[in-house]
Design a protein around this motif. Structure first.
Motif, PDB file in Angstrom:
ATOM      1  N   GLU A 512      34.145  10.960 -30.340  1.00  0.00           N
ATOM      2  CA  GLU A 512      33.670  12.131 -29.597  1.00  0.00           C
ATOM      3  C   GLU A 512      32.235  11.929 -29.103  1.00  0.00           C
ATOM      4  O   GLU A 512      31.889  12.317 -27.980  1.00  0.00           O
ATOM      5  CB  GLU A 512      33.748  13.382 -30.481  1.00  0.00           C
ATOM      6  N   GLY A 513      31.405  11.318 -29.937  1.00  0.00           N
ATOM      7  CA  GLY A 513      30.028  11.079 -29.530  1.00  0.00           C
ATOM      8  C   GLY A 513      29.932  10.157 -28.331  1.00  0.00           C
ATOM      9  O   GLY A 513      29.168  10.419 -27.385  1.00  0.00           O
ATOM     10  N   LEU A 514      30.708   9.067 -28.343  1.00  0.00           N
ATOM     11  CA  LEU A 514      30.710   8.153 -27.196  1.00  0.00           C
ATOM     12  C   LEU A 514      31.264   8.836 -25.950  1.00  0.00           C
ATOM     13  O   LEU A 514      30.797   8.589 -24.831  1.00  0.00           O
ATOM     14  CB  LEU A 514      31.540   6.903 -27.536  1.00  0.00           C
ATOM     15  N   HIS A 515      32.250   9.717 -26.153  1.00  0.00           N
ATOM     16  CA  HIS A 515      32.820  10.451 -25.021  1.00  0.00           C
ATOM     17  C   HIS A 515      31.765  11.350 -24.367  1.00  0.00           C
ATOM     18  O   HIS A 515      31.625  11.351 -23.131  1.00  0.00           O
ATOM     19  CB  HIS A 515      34.008  11.288 -25.500  1.00  0.00           C
ATOM     20  N   TYR A 516      31.016  12.092 -25.156  1.00  0.00           N
ATOM     21  CA  TYR A 516      30.021  13.005 -24.580  1.00  0.00           C
ATOM     22  C   TYR A 516      28.837  12.250 -23.987  1.00  0.00           C
ATOM     23  O   TYR A 516      28.242  12.701 -23.003  1.00  0.00           O
ATOM     24  CB  TYR A 516      29.554  14.002 -25.640  1.00  0.00           C
ATOM     25  N   PHE A 517      28.503  11.098 -24.560  1.00  0.00           N
ATOM     26  CA  PHE A 517      27.432  10.288 -23.976  1.00  0.00           C
ATOM     27  C   PHE A 517      27.855   9.767 -22.602  1.00  0.00           C
ATOM     28  O   PHE A 517      27.067   9.779 -21.644  1.00  0.00           O
ATOM     29  CB  PHE A 517      27.096   9.121 -24.904  1.00  0.00           C
ATOM     30  N   SER A 518      29.114   9.345 -22.504  1.00  0.00           N
ATOM     31  CA  SER A 518      29.634   8.900 -21.207  1.00  0.00           C
ATOM     32  C   SER A 518      29.734  10.060 -20.223  1.00  0.00           C
ATOM     33  O   SER A 518      29.436   9.912 -19.030  1.00  0.00           O
ATOM     34  CB  SER A 518      31.008   8.251 -21.399  1.00  0.00           C
ATOM     35  N   LEU A 519      30.143  11.245 -20.708  1.00  0.00           N
ATOM     36  CA  LEU A 519      30.233  12.429 -19.853  1.00  0.00           C
ATOM     37  C   LEU A 519      28.864  12.792 -19.290  1.00  0.00           C
ATOM     38  O   LEU A 519      28.731  13.154 -18.113  1.00  0.00           O
ATOM     39  CB  LEU A 519      30.800  13.593 -20.668  1.00  0.00           C
ATOM     40  N   MET A 520      27.851  12.678 -20.119  1.00  0.00           N
ATOM     41  CA  MET A 520      26.499  13.029 -19.694  1.00  0.00           C
ATOM     42  C   MET A 520      26.007  12.090 -18.591  1.00  0.00           C
ATOM     43  O   MET A 520      25.414  12.540 -17.600  1.00  0.00           O
ATOM     44  CB  MET A 520      25.556  12.968 -20.898  1.00  0.00           C
ATOM     45  N   THR A 521      26.240  10.800 -18.757  1.00  0.00           N
ATOM     46  CA  THR A 521      25.687   9.826 -17.816  1.00  0.00           C
ATOM     47  C   THR A 521      26.528   9.665 -16.551  1.00  0.00           C
ATOM     48  O   THR A 521      25.975   9.527 -15.458  1.00  0.00           O
ATOM     49  CB  THR A 521      25.545   8.463 -18.507  1.00  0.00           C
ATOM     50  N   LYS A 522      27.853   9.698 -16.677  1.00  0.00           N
ATOM     51  CA  LYS A 522      28.715   9.382 -15.538  1.00  0.00           C
ATOM     52  C   LYS A 522      29.176  10.610 -14.749  1.00  0.00           C
ATOM     53  O   LYS A 522      29.360  10.529 -13.532  1.00  0.00           O
ATOM     54  CB  LYS A 522      29.937   8.596 -16.022  1.00  0.00           C
ATOM     55  N   ILE A 523      29.389  11.719 -15.417  1.00  0.00           N
ATOM     56  CA  ILE A 523      29.887  12.921 -14.738  1.00  0.00           C
ATOM     57  C   ILE A 523      28.733  13.821 -14.311  1.00  0.00           C
ATOM     58  O   ILE A 523      28.667  14.266 -13.154  1.00  0.00           O
ATOM     59  CB  ILE A 523      30.875  13.691 -15.638  1.00  0.00           C
ATOM     60  N   TYR A 524      27.807  14.093 -15.242  1.00  0.00           N
ATOM     61  CA  TYR A 524      26.705  15.000 -14.938  1.00  0.00           C
ATOM     62  C   TYR A 524      25.443  14.275 -14.477  1.00  0.00           C
ATOM     63  O   TYR A 524      24.461  14.914 -14.124  1.00  0.00           O
ATOM     64  CB  TYR A 524      26.391  15.872 -16.159  1.00  0.00           C
ATOM     65  N   HIS A 525      25.492  12.943 -14.499  1.00  0.00           N
ATOM     66  CA  HIS A 525      24.394  12.104 -13.974  1.00  0.00           C
ATOM     67  C   HIS A 525      23.044  12.478 -14.583  1.00  0.00           C
ATOM     68  O   HIS A 525      22.035  12.604 -13.887  1.00  0.00           O
ATOM     69  CB  HIS A 525      24.328  12.202 -12.446  1.00  0.00           C
ATOM     70  N   ILE A 526      23.046  12.661 -15.885  1.00  0.00           N
ATOM     71  CA  ILE A 526      21.823  12.944 -16.627  1.00  0.00           C
ATOM     72  C   ILE A 526      21.333  11.647 -17.255  1.00  0.00           C
ATOM     73  O   ILE A 526      22.086  10.961 -17.950  1.00  0.00           O
ATOM     74  CB  ILE A 526      22.061  14.013 -17.709  1.00  0.00           C
TER      75      ILE A 526
END
Length: 685
Positions: A512-526
């Motif tokens: 889950e942690g790796l999923h949210y880290f990827s979501l932050m960088t790739k989807i929300y571009h943070i």
């Protein structure tokens, strides 16, 4: 036929003087809307010359008296327009100042009824009432119905839109729409127009539009005006463009005290303390006398810079000029000492204040919270309750932060009760502070109740509750709340992702942690910060994935800080990898050579591996480089009192009872053949 000349211009009303009488008759479409004013009528002779009344009414009559003065045309045909106009003008000023919308609407109705609707001065004041009450729809309707407009009319609407606040972003843009209309109708803007537009740029946080307004200012030849230039300096100061601000300041031909103060404020705001004091010295060399605002800015600079000596010098100047009698300056002095952690000096300054406002109290309370003295903060707010000054939402938020740091659930409950009594719990800042305070004290149930009581939670509310779950080890609940936040179309920010990553780290949820880290960088571009990498490395380290954590640590786009290295060393200790821990420790010692915690951590790793020579070497390094090791402490709250303990502590009044109970527990453990896990036991270094 002539026009009545009032105090604010020519009224658009036709007056015909009768030959047989000296009484002027005012013709309107509805003659029933005429009034009389008893005993204070202006006299008009046959030649049309107007004589002032013998006495002037000092205060305007109440609105009820205006209604009572409306009579039928049969009783009189005379209207004293001067007094009626003065009455409306005074009442509109009061309504605008105090935000009396209903009274403003009543005055609007009477103005229409009595035929003053097309008086430009009154129309501008009506517009000001609607703008101050933030009723922009009615303000725009009134503006569009006006047959004649001057620059004051345009400025009233543009300035009102500029000061509506960031929560009314559409209204902020409204100011620029009317500025374009103003230019298209060939109305020349003035200094007030441009200062309002510059304020709008600050509220919109858009420097590009600000630069365009700057171009307009130069085009209209106002770039050297002291008033406009000061607003430009303020604009560039708040965007951190100190060089541009200084160039504007240097081009001002005739600088006044406000110009100097704004430039000093620019340096103070951007933490350029030496430049702020250098400009202050230049200001004095040019013969400009400082005022209370100058001293406040310099004290803020000293607080930011952490320079107590500079602050004390300004304190001496403040006393010499008697500015210490000013509440704002004294509050800045308290803040300066508090931020330099000189809490005793801050309290002396606070106690010496002749008068205090809510800012003064809040500053002192925040000072106690800064040094972690929640007890004194609570004592001070109780003293505040007994006085005439009541706390506001910022005061309560500051107290709750102090209570949260000391984990005093009793004090948090008392502040919560007061907030509910006065309705502050409905304010988002107070509710969010309650969530944080309850979560830090371990009462996650009350934190959830505070969150659930918020009608429209903002991003801070969601993030606070997610962080509360993570802080108390409820990882699954934190993740579920984060998903619920996304379902409400709430856009997460870096802090929200930090909360959910922390929840994953505490729960060992690697996937889950790796999923949210990827979501932050790739989807929300943070872009991840060092805090996000710390959570991710801690997550991998807790799960025993030391190689993956090491690869992430060495490939980070930012230099690893002490928190990242400390988390990695802790993971190496748990999983028995002294080699990687030694590599990280060398970097950590270089970053923080005087922090004894780092040496303690590494010494324990070597001790667990039986490397006693390395333990002795690390202990010697700590003795040579560190002055004093602050002992770790534990605390608990019993019957509203917080009890604090350190290792081998015998200073507590009931220490003998504590140690007796501890021995009883040890014997019970031995009888149960319990074998303690010593992996997390620290040596007494």
């Amino acid at each position: 036929m002539n026009f009545i000349n009032g105090p604010c211009g020519y009224f658009n009303m036709i007056v015909i003087t009768s030959r047989s009488s000296s009484i002027p008759i005012v013709f309107r479409r509805q003659l029933s809307a005429l009034t009389t004013l008893p005993l204070t009528l202006s006299q008009t002779n046959k030649n049309g010359q107007k004589h002032d009344p013998p006495s002037k009414i000092n205060s305007p009559p109440p609105l009820g008296r205006l209604r009572a003065s409306v009579v039928s045309p049969e009783s009189t045909h005379f209207v004293d327009s001067y007094l009626t106009h003065s009455f409306f003008s005074d009442e509109l000023k009061i309504s605008a100042k105090n935000g009396f919308l209903s009274r403003g609407r009543q005055l609007h109705a009477h103005i229409v009824k009595l035929g003053y609707y097309n008086v430009l001065a009154l129309q501008n004041q009506l517009l000001h009432v609607y703008v101050k009450c933030k009723v922009y729809y009615d303000a725009c309707r009134l503006f569009d119905e006006m047959l004649v407009r001057n620059v004051v009319t345009w400025n009233t609407l543009i300035c009102g839109a500029a000061h509506c606040g960031r929560s009314f972003k559409s209204n902020l843009n409204l100011g620029f729409c009317y500025f374009k209309r103003m230019l298209s109708e060939m109305v020349g803007p003035d200094c007030v127009t441009f200062t309002s537009l510059l304020h709008t740029c600050i509220e919109l946080y858009d420097i590009e539009i600000g630069r365009q307004v700057h171009c307009f200012i130069m085009k209209f030849g106002l770039c050297r005006d002291c008033f406009v230039s000061s607003a430009l300096v303020d604009l560039y100061a708040k965007f951190g463009l100190v060089g541009d601000a200084r160039r504007i300041f240097d081009n001002i031909l005739d600088r006044d005290l406000v110009s100097w103060n704004v430039m000093v404020y620019c340096y103070a705001l951007n933490c350029l303390v030496r430049d702020a004091f250098g400009l202050f010295n230049l200001m004095r060399l040019e013969g400009i006398k400082e005022d209370d605002f100058t001293c406040t800015n310099l004290l803020n600079s000293a607080a930011i810079y952490g320079s107590c000596e500079l602050g004390r010098q300004i304190h001496g100047l403040v006393i010499k000029l008697s500015f210490d009698l000013d509440v704002a300056v004294s509050s800045a002095l308290v803040d300066m000492y508090a931020k330099n952690e000189l809490i005793v000096d801050a309290r002396k300054t606070f106690d010496g204040m002749l008068s205090r406002n809510v800012i003064s109290w809040t500053t002192m309370i925040v000072g106690y919270g800064r040094v972690g003295d929640g007890k004194e903060a609570i004592k001070l707010i109780r003293e505040m309750f007994r006085g005439d000054t009541g706390p506001d939402e910022l005061t309560l938020a500051s107290v709750l932060r102090s209570c949260g740091n000391s984990s005093s659930i009793t004090e948090i409950s008392q502040v919560h009760a007061y907030a509910m009594k006065d309705g502050f719990d409905a304010i988002l800042s107070t509710a969010n502070s309650l969530i944080n305070a309850y979560s830090k004290s371990g009462n996650i149930t009350m934190a959830l109740d505070c969150f659930s009581s918020i009608a429209n939670p903002d991003l801070v509310s969601w993030t606070s509750m997610i962080g509360a779950y993570a802080f108390n080890g409820l990882s699954i609940e934190g993740i579920e709340l984060f998903e619920r936040m996304l379902a409400y179309n709430m856009m997460p920010d870096p802090v929200a992702f930090l909360g959910v990553l922390s929840a994953c780290s505490h729960g060992g949820l690697v996937y889950e942690g790796l999923h949210y880290f990827s979501l932050m960088t790739k989807i929300y571009h943070i872009t991840p910060t060092i805090e996000h990498y710390t959570c991710l490395i801690d997550l991998l380290g807790r799960a025993g994935l030391l190689d993956e954590a090491f690869n992430l640590l060495t490939s980070m786009p930012v230099e690893p800080g002490p928190d990242v290295l400390g988390a990695f060393i802790g993971a190496c200790k748990v999983h028995g990898n002294a080699g990687l821990a030694k590599w990280a420790a060398e970097k950590l010692f270089a970053l923080e050579p005087s922090n004894p915690v780092n040496y303690t951590l590494m010494s324990n790793i070597y001790a667990s591996e039986g490397c006693w020579l390395d333990v002795a070497r690390i202990r010697k390094m700590m003795r040579d480089r560190c002055i004093y090791k602050v002992p770790g402490c534990s605390w608990t709250e019993i019957a509203g009192e917080v009890h604090t303990f350190v290792s081998s502590d015998k200073s507590h009044p009931r220490a003998s009872e504590v140690y007796a109970l501890s021995e009883l527990l040890v014997r019970s453990m031995e009888e149960e053949d319990y074998v303690p896990n010593e992996d997390f036991t620290f040596d007494h270094v």
